[in-house]
Design a protein around this motif. Structure first.
Motif, PDB file in Angstrom:
ATOM      1  N   THR A  27       0.914  -1.211   0.050  1.00 45.36           N
ATOM      2  CA  THR A  27       0.049   0.048  -0.078  1.00 45.36           C
ATOM      3  C   THR A  27       0.944   1.210   0.107  1.00 45.36           C
ATOM      4  O   THR A  27       2.106   1.107   0.561  1.00 45.36           O
ATOM      5  N   PRO A  28       0.651   2.384  -0.596  1.00 45.74           N
ATOM      6  CA  PRO A  28       1.090   3.532  -0.706  1.00 45.74           C
ATOM      7  C   PRO A  28       1.477   4.216   0.868  1.00 45.74           C
ATOM      8  O   PRO A  28       0.656   4.188   1.455  1.00 45.74           O
ATOM      9  N   GLY A  29       2.672   4.651   1.288  1.00 44.17           N
ATOM     10  CA  GLY A  29       2.740   5.446   2.333  1.00 44.17           C
ATOM     11  C   GLY A  29       2.219   7.039   2.083  1.00 44.17           C
ATOM     12  O   GLY A  29       1.434   7.299   1.255  1.00 44.17           O
ATOM     13  N   ILE A  30       2.792   7.790   2.876  1.00 42.69           N
ATOM     14  CA  ILE A  30       2.582   9.211   2.741  1.00 42.69           C
ATOM     15  C   ILE A  30       2.590   9.674   1.279  1.00 42.69           C
ATOM     16  O   ILE A  30       3.701   9.526   0.609  1.00 42.69           O
ATOM     17  N   ALA A  31       1.834  10.934   0.768  1.00 45.81           N
ATOM     18  CA  ALA A  31       2.176  11.299  -0.459  1.00 45.81           C
ATOM     19  C   ALA A  31       1.407  12.521  -0.545  1.00 45.81           C
ATOM     20  O   ALA A  31       0.589  13.024   0.044  1.00 45.81           O
ATOM     21  N   GLY A  32       1.970  13.635  -1.528  1.00 46.05           N
ATOM     22  CA  GLY A  32       1.504  14.706  -1.642  1.00 46.05           C
ATOM     23  C   GLY A  32       1.393  15.124  -2.987  1.00 46.05           C
ATOM     24  O   GLY A  32       1.898  14.629  -4.042  1.00 46.05           O
TER      25      GLY A  32
END
Length: 625
Positions: A612-617
């Motif tokens: 699953t993806p981690g922190i993203a902006g």
């Protein structure tokens, strides 16, 4: 988000002109064969509006659905990977998905819809109808219905241009053009999404290869009214998606692999509405087509293909009249006849091209009494060329106590889900179909109360539900079989909204679900506890907006497979996702924004061994004209 339910007076009366809809703000179109004011609907429905989508900023419809009571979402890795949505503990292929009046469940994928293909661009409205709905929609609707309407042309010429970029080398761009006149409207949208993504197989399990995703979607809808009583409308939608995938090995799980799938989805519908008596007697004719074609490759060589399609024809007529002197009654009688043919060919089918035909007749009666009690009854008879004929029904009631600000609601229905062509005839290295499978049948009910208070600035709804499924189809060794007995799901949904000030809105929901098979085994990927919180703040004369979304997914179970693909049930950990979006309208119509996803940088798995993806902006712009 509107969890159904404004006390909209009879003036919220509606117009259902197509498989698509033109609706008043407080109108529900999926809970009946005709559109109804929200206050008159006895079923459990949640409505997500275009404004809700814009405030949150999510790009995939599946991420938006995490906020909805009773819905569990599971994605197998990177954005664009296979994504399943389950309603109230039902199977993912028990959810019927409709876009602009077209049923889009993929016949080549077990009659399940993969939500990784569905972006939020150009969506006007999403309705989520929970509980068995086969009396209204036939097979595939044991768990409920998700009905999506895209934007329409109105009020002259207009359009929208958007662009966004950010983490994982992600980019999106879209353009929409619309025109609406007195007797003609048209709307067209083109949207492109790209991401390098993450590894579908969990990276922290030793799988560093990234799996990218590309999605191109085109849509067009138009309607023309040559006469006051005649409307012709059409919808066309096409999606081409390319997604890199990983392998799966018994005893290990998901592992890096040089594989990919290209999918082409084509949907179309043409409809004719005839209303010669100003709503007293209406007619509706529809012809719809949907197809999904997948080609999968491993190390550059074709490894499998699947091609499924559905053709559907329907005629519906409704008679409406009032008897004011008799209980202030309002009557709507609807009759429906429809025919559909599902066709599939795939590398994993042993009989080449296979098809099945289903014809159905249905009737519905909506009754309003004393402007406070609203009843509905539906009955449907299906004639299938492969299975026994089935009869399903549905009952619902809503009762308003205006002086209390209270609305009581309840529904009861039965459902049927025919075995998929893959379950009947499919074969792979570790699976052989079972042609002796019987249809799954379900009985479900819900009952609840909605209370408004504080001058209707606050709303709370509490709903109890239960569903019993007989002949549940489940994997058994290298095939599928029907489970004897009743598999049940029960629980409670709590949702609420609060307009704390003119600028600050708060919404929240909580769902407790217990789902188990007839042998007492807990159903996998059905969290016992789900919760969401949404806080939206408008400021600087409503030119600026800040939106906070929190989704909690409680602990659940999943399958673990040994080297011989025998499976055991294992526990999975809970997780919390926090998203934030801030936007500012720099000039009229032009908005700049920035948003963050998974701000707590949670490390979790929604499906065992998948990442699953981690922190993203992300940052972007949206220009409306």
């Amino acid at each position: 988000m509107t969890a159904l339910l404004g006390l909209a007076g009879a003036a919220a009366a509606q117009e259902q002109d197509t498989g698509t809809v033109v609706t008043a703000p407080d109108t529900i179109v999926s809970a009946s064969r005709i559109a109804l004011p929200a206050e008159r609907v006895g079923s459990s429905v949640t409505v997500i509006t275009a404004e809700d989508l814009e405030r949150g900023g999510q790009k995939f419809v599946s991420d938006v659905l995490r906020d909805v009571p009773g819905l569990a979402v599971n994605r197998t890795g990177s954005p664009g990977a296979q994504t399943a949505v389950r309603i109230r503990g039902a199977e993912s292929n028990h959810t019927l998905v409709i876009v602009d009046g077209i049923e889009i469940n993929d016949q080549s994928a077990g009659s399940e819809y993969d939500f990784s293909r569905l972006m939020t661009a150009d969506i006007e409205r999403i309705e989520i109808l929970r509980g068995a709905q086969s009396a209204l929609f036939g097979s595939d609707a044991i768990g409920g219905v998700i009905s999506i309407t895209t934007k329409r042309g109105r009020d002259g010429f207009g359009g929208e241009v958007s662009a966004e970029g950010g983490s994982f080398q992600t980019g999106e761009a879209g353009v929409s053009l619309r025109y609406g006149g007195e007797r003609f409207s048209i709307s067209g949208t083109a949207n492109r999404f790209r991401t390098e993504g993450i590894s579908n197989a969990a990276e922290d399990r030793g799988n560093p290869e990234k799996d990218g995703y590309r999605n191109d979607t085109l849509s067009l809808n138009a309607d023309v009214q040559p006469l006051d009583w005649l409307t012709l409308d059409t919808t066309i939608r096409a999606t081409k998606a390319y997604f890199e995938t990983d392998g799966f090995t018994g005893g290990i799980g998901a592992v890096d692999q040089a594989s990919d799938t290209t999918t082409n989805q084509r949907y179309g519908r043409i409809g004719l509405s005839v209303d010669p008596f100003d709503g007293a007697w209406t007619h509706r004719f529809d012809a719809a087509y949907s197809s999904d074609k997948d080609d999968s490759r491993t190390n550059g060589a074709l490894s499998s293909f699947a091609d499924g399609s559905k053709r559907k024809y329907a005629y519906q007529t409704t008679v409406s009249f009032d008897t004011p002197s008799l209980a202030q009654a309002e009557h709507d009688f609807t009759l429906l006849a429809e025919s559909e043919k599902d066709t599939m060919k795939a590398s994993f089918l042993g009989q080449g091209k296979i098809d099945t035909t289903n014809n159905a007749f249905a009737g519905e009666y909506n009754l309003g009494l004393f402007e406070s009690l609203f009843l509905s009854a539906s009955l449907r008879q299906d004639y299938n060329d492969r299975f026994e004929n089935e009869q399903t029904h549905r009952l619902s009631a809503a009762y308003l106590v205006d002086s209390w600000g209270t609305r009581f609601h309840a529904s009861h229905g039965t459902g049927v889900k025919n075995p998929t062509l893959t379950e009947l005839f499919g074969f792979t290295n570790n699976f052989v179909g079972n042609p002796n499978l019987k249809p799954e049948t379900a009985t479900s009910w819900d009952v609840g109360v909605e209370q408004r208070f504080w001058q209707e600035k606050a709303r709370v709804d509490v709903t109890f539900f239960r569903s019993d499924v007989e002949n549940l189809i489940t994997g058994s060794g290298n095939t599928s079989r029907n489970l004897e007995g009743v598999s049940e799901a029960r629980g409670v949904e709590i949702s609420g909204d609060l307009a704390l000030t003119d600028q600050l809105d708060i919404g929240a929901s909580y769902t407790w679900t217990h789902a188990e098979t007839s042998d007492g085994t807990e159903q996998v990927r059905r969290p016992t506890n789900l919760a969401s919180l949404n806080v939206n703040y408008r400021f600087l004369d409503d030119r600026a907006n800040l939106n906070l979304g929190v989704d909690f997914n409680g602990s659940f179970t999943d399958f673990e497979f040994d080297a011989a693909f025998n499976r055991t049930v294992v526990d999975m950990s809970s997780f919390t996702l926090v998203n934030l979006k801030g936007s500012y309208e720099v000039i009229d119509g032009l908005e700049l924004y920035a948003r963050g996803e998974n701000l707590l940088n949670e490390r979790y798995e929604e499906v065992l061994t998948f990442g699953t993806p981690g922190i993203a902006g992300y940052a972007g712009m949206n220009w409306k004209f």
